[in-house]
Design an enzyme around this catalytic site. Structure first.
Site, PDB file in Angstrom:
ATOM      1  CG  ASP A 235       3.317  -4.573   1.086  1.00  0.00           C
ATOM      2  OD1 ASP A 235       2.741  -4.895   0.042  1.00  0.00           O
ATOM      3  OD2 ASP A 235       2.736  -4.075   2.070  1.00  0.00           O
ATOM      4  CD  GLU A 308       3.130  -2.249  -3.549  1.00  0.00           C
ATOM      5  OE1 GLU A 308       3.237  -2.069  -2.326  1.00  0.00           O
ATOM      6  OE2 GLU A 308       2.056  -2.528  -4.090  1.00  0.00           O
TER       7      GLU A 308
HETATM    8  C1  GLC Z   1       0.704  -3.695  -1.226  1.00  0.00           C
HETATM    9  C2  GLC Z   1       0.317  -5.086  -1.626  1.00  0.00           C
HETATM   10  C3  GLC Z   1      -1.164  -5.229  -1.466  1.00  0.00           C
HETATM   11  C4  GLC Z   1      -1.511  -5.021  -0.009  1.00  0.00           C
HETATM   12  C5  GLC Z   1      -0.974  -3.690   0.506  1.00  0.00           C
HETATM   13  C6  GLC Z   1      -0.976  -3.647   2.007  1.00  0.00           C
HETATM   14  O1  GLC Z   1       0.183  -2.732  -2.068  1.00  0.00           O
HETATM   15  O2  GLC Z   1       0.763  -5.369  -2.915  1.00  0.00           O
HETATM   16  O3  GLC Z   1      -1.641  -6.463  -1.923  1.00  0.00           O
HETATM   17  O4  GLC Z   1      -2.902  -5.056   0.159  1.00  0.00           O
HETATM   18  O5  GLC Z   1       0.330  -3.455   0.108  1.00  0.00           O
HETATM   19  O6  GLC Z   1       0.015  -4.467   2.538  1.00  0.00           O
END
Ligand code: GLC
Length: 594
Positions: A235, A308
Site C-alpha cells: 500500500d 500501489e
Molecule cells: C492506499 C489505499 C487507500 C488508503 C491509503 C492510505 O492508497 O488504497 O485506500 O486510504 O493507501 O493507506
C-alpha cells in the site's frame, strides 16, 4: 511481406509506435518462454468490509469470504488480494493498523484466517494480503511507546519540534500536506513534538530511516507467509521515505504545484521531498529478496508483490527491478485509471485514446517483464461510471484480451456502478475531512458499497437492518443470482473471458494493436501453430462500416465470432471478414481464425 513492412515501420518511426492519419500500429511482446502461476493468474480484489457479511452486523467478514470461495472458483479467479483485515480503529477502514499481527475482531479471528487459507487452498485459490508499510494507527502500541519515548521506540515515527514564530506560536516543521487535506504534521501534547502523517491524523508515518522499523516490517511479511499467504499488495508505496532533514534539522518546504489554489488540497504542492524517493525503490527490492529467500527455504510457489503507486511511469517502472536486482512482479498499471481525459471521465474517449493508454505501459515496460491491467479498485470510481455503462463488457473484454496479468475489483464482473452517497452516509476520511459542499470530489465510498449477491434483502450481502454503507438500488437486476440465471449478462461474459485467457495464444502470444479510426480499437493476439484471435471494439456511440482491420493487423483470412457483447447485435459462430466490418455503437467482438 509482414517482415518487410515491419522493417519499414521500424526505420521510419525508430520506435515501437507509429502514428499515421489512419492508424496507430503497435507490435509488441513476442511469444517466449514458460509462464509462472502469477503471470497467467486471474487476480480479484476483495474489499472485505463490503464482500459478504456472515454474522448480520452489516459489515463483511472472513467467514463471509469463506462462504463465497466457490463463487470465486466458479468465476475462474486464481488469486485474490484482500484489502486490510488487521486490527484497526477503522479511521481509514483498515489502512490504519493497530496490530499488524492480528485480525480485526469485526472481521473474525486468526483461526478464521487460517480456515480461509485452508479453504482457499482446497480450491486452488491463492490469498494475497494488503501490506501497509508507510504508516500504522495512532492506536498501535508502537506509536504509544514512541509517544512515551520508550527505549527502542523513540524514533519509530517521524518526530520534530517544529518552530516558534515571532509571536511565540508553534509552527509545524514544514508546509507538507497530508493526502486527506490539511497539514501532514500533528502536534502531540504528551510527547511535546509534531509527528508526520501523510494520510489521516490517525495514521502516523513509520520512520524508514530507523533499521528497527525496517526489521519489524520484514517480520510482518514473514509472519503472514508463515500463515500461508501467496504474496502482498503493498500500500501507498511512494510515501515510505521522505527526505532527510538538513544539518540544522530542518525539513525543506515543498514547492507549489500550480494545479489548485486550495491550500489544504494535497495537490497544492509538488511532493518532491515526500514521495517517489529512490530509497523507497530499494526497500521494495529488499522485500522481494525476503520473499525469494523465504521460498528458497520453505519451498512452495513464487510469492508475489504488487506495488500501489500512481507516480510517473518512469518511477513506477523502477519497481520491476533492474538488471542486477529483482523488484515487484506487479507494479500496478493504473493507466486506465489515470490516463485518458484527465478528468477521470473517459466516457467520450476514442480509439486513439485507448491505444495511447495501452501503449503508455507497453512502450515503457522493461524488456522481459509482464504487463498487468487494473481497471479499478476501492479508491476509484467504478469502471462503468468512468467509461460509460455501455462499455462495461467492452472494458472487461479489453482487460482480458491484453497480454499479461488481469486484476478485477469485486463487482466489476457484474457491472456494478457508483452510488451517490449523501454527506450524512459518507464514511471515507478523504471526504469526511472536507465539507458537504465539496466532499463528492474526494469521496471513495461510491465504489465501496456492498457487493450484490442476489435480489433479496440487502442484495444478499447482510441480514442486518442497516449496512455500513448503503446498497446501490440497482442491485435488483445487477446481482450474481439474476445474472447467472440470465441468457446473457456481464457476469456470464466475464466468466467466458476468464476461460478464453487460458488459451495458449492469449497466454503466450504476440500482441499487435491499433486505432483503425476514431471509433475502432483492434487488437490481435497470435502464436505460431495456434489460432489467432482479434478483438474489435467500436468504442464510440456511432456506428461505422467499411472498417478494414485486416490490412492494419495482418488479419486476412476467415474469422468467426468467439465472444461478443450484446451491443454487437450478432451471434457466436457468425463468420466475419475483417477487411469490411460494420460495427454498431459500442459493439465489441472477439473473433477466432478458422
Ligand atoms: C492506499 C489505499 C487507500 C488508503 C491509503 C492510505 O492508497 O488504497 O485506500 O486510504 O493507501 O493507506
Amino acid at each position: 511481406m509482414e517482415y518487410l513492412y515491419k522493417l519499414l515501420v521500424t526505420l521510419l518511426c525508430l520506435g515501437p509506435i507509429c502514428w499515421s492519419s489512419q492508424a496507430a500500429v503497435v507490435d509488441l511482446e513476442r511469444a517466449s518462454g514458460s509462464r509462472d502461476w502469477w503471470q497467467v493468474a486471474q487476480f480479484y480484489q476483495i474489499y472485505p468490509r463490503s464482500f459478504k457479511d456472515s454474522n448480520g452486523d452489516g459489515i463483511g467478514d472472513l467467514q463471509g469470504i469463506i462462504s463465497k470461495l466457490d463463487y470465486l472458483k466458479d468465476l475462474g479467479v486464481t488469486a485474490t488480494w484482500l484489502s486490510p483485515i488487521f486490527t484497526s480503529p477503522m479511521a481509514d477502514f483498515g489502512y490504519d493498523i493497530a496490530d499488524f499481527y492480528d485480525i480485526q475482531a469485526e472481521y473474525g479471528t486468526l483461526q478464521d484466517f487460517d480456515e480461509l487459507i485452508a479453504a482457499a487452498k482446497e480450491r486452488g485459490l491463492k490469498i494475497i494480503l494488503d501490506f501497509v508499510p508507510n504508516h500504522s494507527s495512532d492506536e498501535n502500541v508502537w506509536f504509544q511507546k514512541s509517544v512515551r519515548r520508550e527505549k527502542g521506540y523513540e524514533d519509530y515515527y517521524v518526530w520534530h519540534d517544529g518552530y516558534l514564530n515571532a509571536t511565540g506560536d508553534r509552527q509545524p516543521p514544514s508546509n507538507w500536506l497530508q493526502a486527506f487535506r490539511g497539514s501532514a504534521w500533528e502536534w502531540n501534547e504528551q510527547r511535546g513534538q509534531y509527528y508526520l502523517h501523510q494520510f489521516a491524523v490517525k495514521q502516523p508515518d513509520l520512520n524508514y530511516r530507523n533499521p528497527a522499523v525496517v526489521a519489524q516490517m520484514k517480520r510482518v511479511l514473514t509472519y503472514w507467509m508463515d500463515r500461508g499467504v501467496a504474496g502482498f499488495r503493498i500500500d501507498a508505496v511512494p510515501w515510505c521515505f521522505e527526505v532527510l532533514p538538513d544539518s540544522e534539522g530542518r525539513y525543506p518546504d515543498e514547492p507549489l504545484s500550480g494545479y489548485t489554489d486550495d491550500p489544504d488540497d494535497s495537490s497544492y504542492l509538488k511532493h518532491i521531498y515526500t514521495q517517489d524517493l529512490p530509497e523507497t525503490v530499494d526497500m521494495v527490492y529488499q522485500w522481494r529478496q525476503l520473499l525469494d529467500d523465504y521460498q528458497r527455504v520453505h519451498g512452495g510457489d513464487t510469492r508475489v508483490l504488487m506495488v500501489e503507486t500512481y507516480s510517473n511511469l518512469d518511477y513506477v517502472m523502477q519497481f520491476y527491478g533492474d538488471h542486477t536486482t529483482k523488484g515487484a512482479q506487479i507494479p500496478f498499471n493504473f493507466q486506465f485509471i489515470v490516463g485518458g481525459q484527465g478528468d477521470k471521465n473517459n466516457t467520450q474517449m476514442n480509439a486513439g485514446g485507448f491505444v495511447k493508454i495501452i501503449n503508455s505501459w507497453m512502450s515503457q515496460m522493461p524488456a522481459g517483464q509482464t504487463a498487468n491491467w487494473v481497471m479499478g479498485n476501492h479508491d476509484q470510481r467504478r469502471v462503468g461510471s468512468r467509461y460509460g455503462e455501455q462499455r462495461i463488457d467492452l472494458m472487461n473484454m479489453l482487460q482480458m484480451f491484453l497480454p499479461g496479468v488481469s486484476i478485477t475489483y469485486q463487482g466489476e464482473e457484474l457491472g456494478m456502478t457508483d452510488l451517490d452517497i449523501s454527506w450524512e452516509d459518507t464514511r471515507d476520511p478523504a471526504a469526511c475531512n472536507s465539507n458537504p459542499e465539496i466532499y463528492e470530489q474526494f469521496t471513495r465510498d461510491p465504489a465501496r458499497t456492498p457487493f450484490h449477491w442476489s435480489s433479496e434483502l440487502n442484495a444478499g450481502f447482510s441480514t442486518s437492518s442497516k449496512t455500513w454503507l448503503p446498497i446501490n438500488p440497482n442491485y435488483v437486476s445487477v446481482n450474481v443470482a439474476t445474472e447467472s440465471a440470465a441468457d446473457s449478462s456481464h457476469l456470464k461474459l466475464y466468466k467466458q473471458l476468464v476461460q478464453l485467457r487460458q488459451l495458449k495464444t492469449l497466454q503466450y502470444g504476440a500482441t499487435r494493436y491499433a486505432a483503425i479510426n476514431d471509433n475502432v480499437l483492434a487488437i490481435k493476439r497470435s502464436l505460431s501453430g495456434q489460432q489467432s484471435y482479434v478483438l474489435v471494439a467500436n468504442v464510440l456511440d456511432t456506428s461505422v462500416s467499411g472498417v478494414d482491420v485486416a490490412s492494419v493487423l495482418y488479419a486476412s483470412g476467415n474469422y468467426k465470432i468467439k465472444l461478443l457483447n450484446p451491443e454487437a447485435k450478432a451471434s457466436v459462430g457468425d463468420s466475419v471478414t475483417l477487411n469490411n466490418l460494420t460495427l454498431q455503437p459500442y459493439a465489441a467482438l472477439i473473433v477466432e481464425s478458422v
